[in-house]
Design a protein around this motif. Structure first.
Motif, PDB file in Angstrom:
ATOM      1  N   ALA A  60       0.833  -1.206   0.000  1.00 31.19           N
ATOM      2  CA  ALA A  60       0.000   0.000   0.000  1.00 31.19           C
ATOM      3  C   ALA A  60       0.869   1.259   0.000  1.00 31.19           C
ATOM      4  O   ALA A  60       0.535   2.252  -0.649  1.00 31.19           O
ATOM      5  CB  ALA A  60      -0.925  -0.011   1.217  1.00 31.19           C
ATOM      6  N   LEU A  61       2.003   1.217   0.699  1.00 32.47           N
ATOM      7  CA  LEU A  61       2.906   2.370   0.724  1.00 32.47           C
ATOM      8  C   LEU A  61       3.504   2.640  -0.658  1.00 32.47           C
ATOM      9  O   LEU A  61       3.820   3.782  -0.989  1.00 32.47           O
ATOM     10  CB  LEU A  61       4.039   2.133   1.734  1.00 32.47           C
ATOM     11  N   THR A  62       3.671   1.587  -1.441  1.00 32.82           N
ATOM     12  CA  THR A  62       4.243   1.757  -2.779  1.00 32.82           C
ATOM     13  C   THR A  62       3.169   1.883  -3.856  1.00 32.82           C
ATOM     14  O   THR A  62       3.484   2.055  -5.037  1.00 32.82           O
ATOM     15  CB  THR A  62       5.140   0.543  -3.139  1.00 32.82           C
ATOM     16  N   ASN A  63       1.872   1.764  -3.453  1.00 28.64           N
ATOM     17  CA  ASN A  63       0.756   1.771  -4.414  1.00 28.64           C
ATOM     18  C   ASN A  63       0.893   0.650  -5.443  1.00 28.64           C
ATOM     19  O   ASN A  63       0.467   0.790  -6.590  1.00 28.64           O
ATOM     20  CB  ASN A  63       0.654   3.119  -5.131  1.00 28.64           C
ATOM     21  N   LEU A  64       1.481  -0.460  -5.018  1.00 27.18           N
ATOM     22  CA  LEU A  64       1.626  -1.627  -5.888  1.00 27.18           C
ATOM     23  C   LEU A  64       0.623  -2.681  -5.447  1.00 27.18           C
ATOM     24  O   LEU A  64       0.559  -3.031  -4.272  1.00 27.18           O
ATOM     25  CB  LEU A  64       3.052  -2.186  -5.782  1.00 27.18           C
TER      26      LEU A  64
END
Length: 315
Positions: free
Chosen positions: A70-74
């Motif tokens: 979620a932090l990397t939007n992956l």
């Protein structure tokens, strides 16, 4: 006993739909789950070595990988493809691994856990991956430099955890809708002795969510779909269920003494966002129900299942 109305016009059906179903017990369970993950994140003790720090973070809790994604939007799906590409680069051509297997491997294999950690730290510069993975995806593997500080912000990390749990949350809503229908059909079984089953129905050549009273001789066939987000398979599902409905109509024409009915239970913002597909679902059935009208299912069963299948007094 609730009254089974004839199928309402499409516009009237729309007015009874529930875009975002609220289930109090599920809401409370998800709040508790988010709070537990956030507390674990806040309690994580970081170390000075970035790779070791991230490795230990990934090994600590199975939910933490989702937080990093979620932090990397992956997306998890894209991450699994990257892991497959990494394995192919290492000449491992086996089937794709699921997230559960990756976490178990990280817990038991420190070297593997460090490899995954370095993917997030060095993915864009990995020579191993450079030939296997498009730059567009590798760029997303880059974590914010201050990621270990971000997970100390309770509000920020709470939102990240909720985002990570969205799929699980909507799946549980779908399971609730299914359980509600099963409860109604179980009540029918206890009151009237009318059975129900799930599986392949030869008449329509498809798997039916609920066939009443049996798969071999169904008089009421129920298909269920609750969706809060849109999906590319909605059109295919709508077309498929229209085809099933046409087969039942054909069966009723050939055997007029055995009138069988097809019931669609369909609801949620995902269907409301795709009105043309929802219209097909509404048109492709004898009865179209949603969460506000689902109680009518009992009367539909009582009205359409022949009395020879009733083993208990209806009174």
């Amino acid at each position: 006993m609730p009254v089974a109305n004839s199928k309402p016009p499409f516009d009237d059906f729309i007015k009874t739909c529930t875009p975002l179903l609220k289930i109090p017990e599920l809401e409370q369970a998800m709040r508790t789950r988010v709070r537990g993950i956030v507390d674990e994140l806040l309690n994580f003790q970081s170390s000075d070595d970035p790779a070791q720090n991230l490795k230990q973070f990934l090994q600590k809790d199975e939910n933490f990988l989702g937080v990093l994604l979620a932090l990397t939007n992956l997306s998890q799906e894209k991450f699994l493809r990257i892991i497959t590409a990494q394995r192919f680069a290492a000449q491992d051509f086996g089937p794709e691994w699921g997230a559960d297997r990756i976490y178990k491997r990280m817990r038991s294999d420190n070297i593997f856990a460090e490899q995954i950690a370095r993917l997030f730290l060095e993915g864009r510069d990995s020579r191993l991956l450079a030939e296997q993975v498009a730059d567009f995806y590798l760029d997303q593997l880059s974590l914010p430099a201050n990621w270990s500080e971000i997970i100390r912000d309770q509000n920020v990390i709470g939102n990240i955890v909720r985002k990570k749990l969205t799929g699980e949350y909507t799946d549980q809503k779908g399971a609730f809708v299914e359980s509600r229908i099963s409860e109604i059909l179980e009540s029918v079984r206890l009151k009237y002795g009318v059975m129900h089953a799930h599986g392949q129905v030869r008449m329509v050549g498809k798997e039916i969510d609920h066939a009443i009273p049996s798969l071999d001789d169904p008089y009421v066939m129920v298909m269920v779909s609750y969706m809060e987000t849109t999906s590319s398979n909605q059109t295919a599902r709508a077309n498929e269920q229209q085809a099933m409905y046409q087969k039942i109509i054909g069966e009723n024409v050939r055997y007029p003494k055995n009138q069988r009915v097809f019931v669609n239970v369909v609801d949620g913002a995902g269907w409301l966002a795709r009105r043309s597909d929802l219209r097909k679902m509404h048109e492709g059935c004898h009865y179209c129900l949603n969460m506000q009208t689902i109680a009518q299912l009992e009367t539909i069963v009582v009205d359409h299942v022949p009395r020879r299948f009733f083993s208990r007094d209806q009174n």
